[in-house]
Write a protein that holds these residues in place. Sequence first.
Motif, PDB file in Angstrom:
ATOM      1  N   MET A  26      64.058 115.111  23.494  1.00 22.43           N
ATOM      2  CA  MET A  26      64.042 116.242  23.817  1.00 22.43           C
ATOM      3  C   MET A  26      63.607 116.158  25.459  1.00 22.43           C
ATOM      4  SD  MET A  26      61.996 119.652  22.671  1.00 22.43           S
ATOM      5  CE  MET A  26      63.071 119.930  21.359  1.00 22.43           C
ATOM      6  N   LYS A  27      64.125 116.722  26.284  1.00 25.34           N
ATOM      7  CA  LYS A  27      63.668 116.372  27.915  1.00 25.34           C
ATOM      8  C   LYS A  27      62.650 117.110  28.075  1.00 25.34           C
ATOM      9  CE  LYS A  27      68.324 115.233  29.257  1.00 25.34           C
ATOM     10  NZ  LYS A  27      69.721 115.229  30.100  1.00 25.34           N
ATOM     11  N   TYR A  28      61.640 116.511  29.099  1.00 23.47           N
ATOM     12  CA  TYR A  28      60.587 117.315  29.383  1.00 23.47           C
ATOM     13  C   TYR A  28      60.656 117.971  30.926  1.00 23.47           C
ATOM     14  CZ  TYR A  28      55.752 117.794  30.992  1.00 23.47           C
ATOM     15  OH  TYR A  28      54.210 118.442  31.348  1.00 23.47           O
ATOM     16  N   ALA A  29      60.471 119.455  30.884  1.00 25.70           N
ATOM     17  CA  ALA A  29      60.965 119.910  31.982  1.00 25.70           C
ATOM     18  C   ALA A  29      59.642 119.920  33.155  1.00 25.70           C
ATOM     19  CB  ALA A  29      61.212 121.399  31.759  1.00 25.70           C
ATOM     20  N   ILE A  30      59.839 119.415  34.190  1.00 24.95           N
ATOM     21  CA  ILE A  30      58.429 119.294  35.309  1.00 24.95           C
ATOM     22  C   ILE A  30      58.541 120.444  36.202  1.00 24.95           C
ATOM     23  CG2 ILE A  30      57.760 118.135  37.141  1.00 24.95           C
ATOM     24  CD1 ILE A  30      59.023 115.647  36.155  1.00 24.95           C
TER      25      ILE A  30
ATOM     26  N   THR B  50      59.915 108.805  32.545  1.00 27.37           N
ATOM     27  CA  THR B  50      60.939 108.493  33.411  1.00 27.37           C
ATOM     28  C   THR B  50      60.484 108.358  35.007  1.00 27.37           C
ATOM     29  OG1 THR B  50      62.310 110.422  33.930  1.00 27.37           O
ATOM     30  CG2 THR B  50      62.777 109.055  32.038  1.00 27.37           C
ATOM     31  N   THR B  51      59.283 109.030  35.007  1.00 33.15           N
ATOM     32  CA  THR B  51      58.894 109.362  36.688  1.00 33.15           C
ATOM     33  C   THR B  51      57.700 108.014  36.559  1.00 33.15           C
ATOM     34  OG1 THR B  51      57.211 110.844  35.708  1.00 33.15           O
ATOM     35  CG2 THR B  51      59.211 111.562  36.694  1.00 33.15           C
ATOM     36  N   LEU B  52      58.044 107.173  37.774  1.00 30.02           N
ATOM     37  CA  LEU B  52      56.915 106.130  37.884  1.00 30.02           C
ATOM     38  C   LEU B  52      55.935 106.677  38.904  1.00 30.02           C
ATOM     39  CD1 LEU B  52      56.855 103.007  37.843  1.00 30.02           C
ATOM     40  CD2 LEU B  52      57.943 102.837  40.078  1.00 30.02           C
ATOM     41  N   ASN B  53      54.659 106.249  38.178  1.00 29.28           N
ATOM     42  CA  ASN B  53      53.320 106.298  39.039  1.00 29.28           C
ATOM     43  C   ASN B  53      53.508 108.061  39.365  1.00 29.28           C
ATOM     44  OD1 ASN B  53      52.835 103.911  38.619  1.00 29.28           O
ATOM     45  ND2 ASN B  53      53.770 103.316  40.563  1.00 29.28           N
TER      46      ASN B  53
ATOM     47  N   TYR C  28      67.136 110.854  27.781  1.00 27.15           N
ATOM     48  CA  TYR C  28      66.503 111.161  29.257  1.00 27.15           C
ATOM     49  C   TYR C  28      67.750 110.610  30.162  1.00 27.15           C
ATOM     50  CZ  TYR C  28      62.066 111.424  27.453  1.00 27.15           C
ATOM     51  OH  TYR C  28      61.030 111.606  26.381  1.00 27.15           O
ATOM     52  N   ASP C  29      68.076 111.147  31.154  1.00 29.22           N
ATOM     53  CA  ASP C  29      68.877 110.962  32.347  1.00 29.22           C
ATOM     54  C   ASP C  29      68.575 109.432  33.202  1.00 29.22           C
ATOM     55  OD1 ASP C  29      70.432 113.199  31.725  1.00 29.22           O
ATOM     56  OD2 ASP C  29      69.338 114.533  33.104  1.00 29.22           O
ATOM     57  N   SER C  30      67.642 109.474  33.075  1.00 26.78           N
ATOM     58  CA  SER C  30      66.823 108.219  33.755  1.00 26.78           C
ATOM     59  C   SER C  30      66.241 107.222  32.965  1.00 26.78           C
ATOM     60  CB  SER C  30      65.587 108.609  34.950  1.00 26.78           C
ATOM     61  OG  SER C  30      66.441 109.551  35.842  1.00 26.78           O
ATOM     62  N   PRO C  31      65.894 106.216  33.274  1.00 24.87           N
ATOM     63  CA  PRO C  31      65.259 104.887  32.415  1.00 24.87           C
ATOM     64  C   PRO C  31      63.863 105.159  32.381  1.00 24.87           C
ATOM     65  CG  PRO C  31      66.526 104.005  34.492  1.00 24.87           C
ATOM     66  CD  PRO C  31      66.430 105.517  34.819  1.00 24.87           C
ATOM     67  N   ILE C  32      63.364 104.981  31.170  1.00 29.06           N
ATOM     68  CA  ILE C  32      61.910 105.075  30.807  1.00 29.06           C
ATOM     69  C   ILE C  32      61.173 104.093  31.396  1.00 29.06           C
ATOM     70  CG2 ILE C  32      60.352 104.907  28.709  1.00 29.06           C
ATOM     71  CD1 ILE C  32      62.606 106.058  27.063  1.00 29.06           C
ATOM     72  N   VAL C  33      60.121 104.445  31.914  1.00 33.79           N
ATOM     73  CA  VAL C  33      59.259 103.548  32.747  1.00 33.79           C
ATOM     74  C   VAL C  33      57.983 103.347  32.086  1.00 33.79           C
ATOM     75  CG1 VAL C  33      60.734 103.855  35.092  1.00 33.79           C
ATOM     76  CG2 VAL C  33      58.639 105.402  34.415  1.00 33.79           C
TER      77      VAL C  33
END
Length: 224
Positions: A1-5, A124-127, A165-170
């Motif tokens: 489930m995607k997490y909405a920012i 998926t959001t780096l730092n 997720y649409d982007s890679p897990i970081v």
Amino acid sequence: MKYAILAFSLLLGLSCQSKNNKKEVETAKADAPKLILSPAALQEYETAYFASGCFWCVEAIFESVKGVKEVISGYSGGTEKNPTYENVAYGRTSHAEAVEVYYDPKTISFQELVQVFFGSHDPTTLNRQGPDRGAQYRSIAFFKNDREEKVIRNYIKALEKEMVYDSPIVTQVVKFDTFWKAEDYHQDFERRNPNQGYIKAVSIPRLNRFKENFPTFLKEEGAH
């Protein structure tokens, strides 16, 4: 489930490291007292460690989970001894804001805690997490042994296979070393400061999204 920012435009000027936070907390009116378990009582439970952005948010999320007996905000993932909020929050150390979770494995498993971790933030959001930017807000799943590492890595593989997720897990998967407890005024921050700006705009909405998406993980009302 995607997490909405939340849109950054709505959060302009709000962040976990606001210089006014300590002053606000020291003058805030505390809620009803929380049941505090003694250090001896806590030793009866297992521990798990996670970092996924501002620890005020993360602490509140894990506190809402059934089988979780206590959550402590602090610092981990770095090398400096005795880190302080002033240094960690402003990126002057290699630590991340993290939480120490005491849980009853008879009620909730480590694997389920890993689900809570990934389901309550954007890995998926780096730092970065929401409006908070910097390596001190990076995503980390800590493991204490081979079994826990396997659980984390297998769960990440499952998320990737299902293309959640649409982007890679970081998210970093890191061997746990030391956890440093944060200053007292950070503990139970959201519960004690529900009207603080960041809590109202970021932390409470994040908690509510988690509750909506994972109702089966929640404690019964009034349970500790």
